[in-house]
Design a protein around this motif. Structure first.
Motif, mmCIF file in Angstrom:
data_model
loop_
_atom_site.group_PDB
_atom_site.id
_atom_site.type_symbol
_atom_site.label_atom_id
_atom_site.label_comp_id
_atom_site.label_asym_id
_atom_site.label_seq_id
_atom_site.Cartn_x
_atom_site.Cartn_y
_atom_site.Cartn_z
ATOM 1 N N GLY A 107 0.810 -1.210 0.000
ATOM 2 C CA GLY A 107 0.000 0.000 0.000
ATOM 3 C C GLY A 107 0.846 1.264 0.000
ATOM 4 N N ILE A 108 1.874 1.298 0.855
ATOM 5 C CA ILE A 108 2.734 2.476 0.937
ATOM 6 C C ILE A 108 3.512 2.671 -0.358
ATOM 7 C CG2 ILE A 108 4.759 3.420 2.093
ATOM 8 C CD1 ILE A 108 3.717 2.163 4.681
ATOM 9 N N ALA A 109 4.024 1.571 -0.922
ATOM 10 C CA ALA A 109 4.809 1.668 -2.159
ATOM 11 C C ALA A 109 3.954 2.166 -3.319
ATOM 12 C CB ALA A 109 5.427 0.318 -2.491
ATOM 13 N N VAL A 110 2.761 1.577 -3.476
ATOM 14 C CA VAL A 110 1.878 2.008 -4.554
ATOM 15 C C VAL A 110 1.453 3.458 -4.348
ATOM 16 C CG1 VAL A 110 -0.360 1.636 -5.664
ATOM 17 C CG2 VAL A 110 1.059 -0.319 -5.048
ATOM 18 N N GLY A 111 1.172 3.825 -3.105
ATOM 19 C CA GLY A 111 0.800 5.199 -2.814
ATOM 20 C C GLY A 111 1.917 6.182 -3.127
ATOM 21 N N ALA A 112 3.143 5.797 -2.788
ATOM 22 C CA ALA A 112 4.282 6.687 -3.053
ATOM 23 C C ALA A 112 4.537 6.853 -4.547
ATOM 24 C CB ALA A 112 5.529 6.132 -2.363
ATOM 25 N N ILE A 113 4.390 5.773 -5.291
ATOM 26 C CA ILE A 113 4.651 5.824 -6.734
ATOM 27 C C ILE A 113 3.538 6.562 -7.475
ATOM 28 C CG2 ILE A 113 4.875 4.419 -8.821
ATOM 29 C CD1 ILE A 113 6.211 2.284 -7.028
ATOM 30 N N SER A 114 2.302 6.291 -7.085
ATOM 31 C CA SER A 114 1.160 6.845 -7.819
ATOM 32 C C SER A 114 0.631 8.155 -7.240
ATOM 33 C CB SER A 114 0.014 5.831 -7.827
ATOM 34 O OG SER A 114 -0.489 5.617 -6.510
ATOM 35 N N GLY A 115 1.040 8.474 -6.007
ATOM 36 C CA GLY A 115 0.500 9.648 -5.344
ATOM 37 C C GLY A 115 -0.925 9.453 -4.848
ATOM 38 N N SER A 116 -1.360 8.194 -4.711
ATOM 39 C CA SER A 116 -2.724 7.887 -4.313
ATOM 40 C C SER A 116 -2.826 7.754 -2.797
ATOM 41 C CB SER A 116 -3.187 6.589 -4.981
ATOM 42 O OG SER A 116 -4.398 6.137 -4.420
ATOM 43 N N GLN A 117 -3.618 8.618 -2.178
ATOM 44 C CA GLN A 117 -3.866 8.496 -0.741
ATOM 45 C C GLN A 117 -4.639 7.227 -0.413
ATOM 46 O OE1 GLN A 117 -5.731 11.938 1.056
ATOM 47 N NE2 GLN A 117 -3.736 12.592 1.807
ATOM 48 N N GLU A 118 -5.503 6.827 -1.327
ATOM 49 C CA GLU A 118 -6.304 5.628 -1.089
ATOM 50 C C GLU A 118 -5.416 4.392 -1.008
ATOM 51 O OE1 GLU A 118 -9.449 5.491 -0.303
ATOM 52 O OE2 GLU A 118 -9.519 7.667 -0.397
ATOM 53 N N ALA A 119 -4.414 4.312 -1.873
ATOM 54 C CA ALA A 119 -3.481 3.176 -1.819
ATOM 55 C C ALA A 119 -2.710 3.191 -0.507
ATOM 56 C CB ALA A 119 -2.526 3.221 -3.011
ATOM 57 N N THR A 120 -2.231 4.382 -0.110
ATOM 58 C CA THR A 120 -1.489 4.494 1.141
ATOM 59 C C THR A 120 -2.350 4.099 2.332
ATOM 60 O OG1 THR A 120 -0.182 6.294 0.199
ATOM 61 C CG2 THR A 120 -0.125 6.044 2.587
ATOM 62 N N ALA A 121 -3.629 4.464 2.293
ATOM 63 C CA ALA A 121 -4.530 4.169 3.414
ATOM 64 C C ALA A 121 -4.753 2.682 3.604
ATOM 65 C CB ALA A 121 -5.873 4.866 3.200
ATOM 66 N N THR A 122 -4.521 1.877 2.566
ATOM 67 C CA THR A 122 -4.715 0.431 2.732
ATOM 68 C C THR A 122 -3.766 -0.140 3.783
ATOM 69 O OG1 THR A 122 -3.211 -0.083 0.891
ATOM 70 C CG2 THR A 122 -5.565 0.076 0.372
ATOM 71 N N PRO A 166 -16.262 11.784 6.693
ATOM 72 C CA PRO A 166 -16.574 10.614 7.512
ATOM 73 C C PRO A 166 -16.775 10.976 8.971
ATOM 74 C CG PRO A 166 -14.232 10.687 7.040
ATOM 75 C CD PRO A 166 -14.857 11.799 6.249
ATOM 76 N N TRP A 167 -17.557 10.143 9.657
ATOM 77 C CA TRP A 167 -17.701 10.272 11.101
ATOM 78 C C TRP A 167 -16.378 9.903 11.788
ATOM 79 C CZ3 TRP A 167 -21.898 12.490 13.125
ATOM 80 C CH2 TRP A 167 -23.087 12.465 12.398
ATOM 81 N N PRO A 168 -16.137 10.403 12.990
ATOM 82 C CA PRO A 168 -14.891 10.057 13.700
ATOM 83 C C PRO A 168 -14.699 8.557 13.905
ATOM 84 C CG PRO A 168 -15.930 11.949 14.733
ATOM 85 C CD PRO A 168 -16.909 11.429 13.708
ATOM 86 N N TRP A 169 -15.794 7.807 14.090
ATOM 87 C CA TRP A 169 -15.668 6.365 14.336
ATOM 88 C C TRP A 169 -15.355 5.573 13.069
ATOM 89 C CZ3 TRP A 169 -18.964 3.513 11.425
ATOM 90 C CH2 TRP A 169 -20.146 4.111 10.990
ATOM 91 N N ALA A 170 -15.556 6.184 11.898
ATOM 92 C CA ALA A 170 -15.354 5.469 10.630
ATOM 93 C C ALA A 170 -13.870 5.456 10.274
ATOM 94 C CB ALA A 170 -16.173 6.116 9.518
ATOM 95 N N VAL A 171 -13.109 4.696 11.022
ATOM 96 C CA VAL A 171 -11.643 4.711 10.979
ATOM 97 C C VAL A 171 -11.100 4.525 9.564
ATOM 98 C CG1 VAL A 171 -9.570 3.520 11.789
ATOM 99 C CG2 VAL A 171 -11.501 3.888 13.339
ATOM 100 N N THR A 172 -11.611 3.566 8.839
ATOM 101 C CA THR A 172 -11.030 3.221 7.544
ATOM 102 C C THR A 172 -11.340 4.231 6.447
ATOM 103 O OG1 THR A 172 -12.954 1.790 7.143
ATOM 104 C CG2 THR A 172 -10.962 0.750 8.023
ATOM 105 N N LEU A 173 -12.157 5.232 6.734
ATOM 106 C CA LEU A 173 -12.450 6.276 5.750
ATOM 107 C C LEU A 173 -11.562 7.502 5.924
ATOM 108 C CD1 LEU A 173 -16.367 6.251 5.689
ATOM 109 C CD2 LEU A 173 -14.802 5.143 4.092
ATOM 110 N N HIS A 174 -10.806 7.574 7.002
ATOM 111 C CA HIS A 174 -10.006 8.759 7.291
ATOM 112 C C HIS A 174 -8.775 8.827 6.387
ATOM 113 C CE1 HIS A 174 -11.718 9.086 11.653
ATOM 114 N NE2 HIS A 174 -12.641 9.205 10.720
ATOM 115 N N PRO A 175 -8.243 10.018 6.158
ATOM 116 C CA PRO A 175 -7.009 10.148 5.377
ATOM 117 C C PRO A 175 -5.862 9.396 6.048
ATOM 118 C CG PRO A 175 -8.060 12.291 5.695
ATOM 119 C CD PRO A 175 -8.781 11.326 6.582
ATOM 120 N N PRO A 176 -4.911 8.882 5.268
ATOM 121 C CA PRO A 176 -3.829 8.087 5.853
ATOM 122 C C PRO A 176 -2.892 8.888 6.742
ATOM 123 C CG PRO A 176 -3.419 8.498 3.523
ATOM 124 C CD PRO A 176 -4.812 8.962 3.804
#
Length: 203
Positions: A107-122, A166-176
């Motif tokens: 996730g971190i590698a794909v996020g760093a290469i692509s600039g995708s926050q969603e990939a990093t958040a995985t 997202p709501w505060p409890w929705a952990v997996t929706l928050h920015p990485p």
């Protein structure tokens, strides 16, 4: 039969846990999906808010890892006797940590290469959902797979208070880069590992 020792025990453990046939393909599928689909998005109508909201497919991708781990940890190891249980527990803990580390690295590698926050958040989401899976497994083994799946669907359907907030409890929706969520995810994972140490290995 003497207690399985050394290399023989490792081989039996790997075969019984189906690491090569189940877990490694799960990691490979996760890698491919995160690499190719990290920006794939669809819109769902809001249940608690007006209008639609974007849902990235990466929200569901960590379930590949949690389902794979839940499956392999539930597989029996008939070749190992009771005296080998402690070693099996150590093997299982090492397997869990290394699998989460591998998925997080992807996730971190794909996020760093692509600039995708969603990939990093995985990376964070795999950490959180694996911890939830292990905790559910410690309470009720049958809930190991269902727990993370239920969380993801509840968050997708109810996690936004309005468009893209997202709501505060929705952990997996928050920015990485949101530190409190990352710390919480790490704590949930550590709690899951503790729960795993309290769960008798399938031998």
């Amino acid at each position: 039969m003497q207690p399985a020792q050394g290399r023989d025990l490792v081989i039996w453990w790997m075969k019984a846990r189906q690491i090569v046939t189940v877990l490694l393909p799960s990691l490979a599928a996760f890698t491919v999906l995160v690499t190719l689909g990290h920006n794939a998005v669809f819109t769902l109508p809001g249940l608690l808010s007006l209008g639609g909201r974007p849902v990235f497919l990466t929200q569901a991708m960590p379930l590949i890892i949690t389902a794979g781990l839940a499956h392999v940890l539930s597989q029996g190891l008939p070749e190992a006797e009771v005296l080998a249980t402690r070693k099996i527990r150590h093997f299982d803990l090492a397997l869990t940590v290394s699998t989460v580390a591998a998925a997080g690295t992807v996730g971190i590698a794909v996020g760093a290469i692509s600039g995708s926050q969603e990939a990093t958040a995985t990376c964070r989401n795999v950490l959180f959902l694996t911890g939830a899976m292990l905790t559910a497994r410690a309470v009720r083994p049958q809930a190991a797979t269902l727990g993370p799946v239920s969380w993801v669907f509840v968050v997708i359907l109810l996690g936004y208070r309005d468009f893209n907030r997202p709501w505060p409890w929705a952990v997996t929706l928050h920015p990485p880069d949101y530190l409190p969520t990352s710390i919480l995810s790490l704590l949930v994972f550590v709690c899951g590992l503790f729960g795993q140490t309290r769960t008798r290995p399938h031998v």
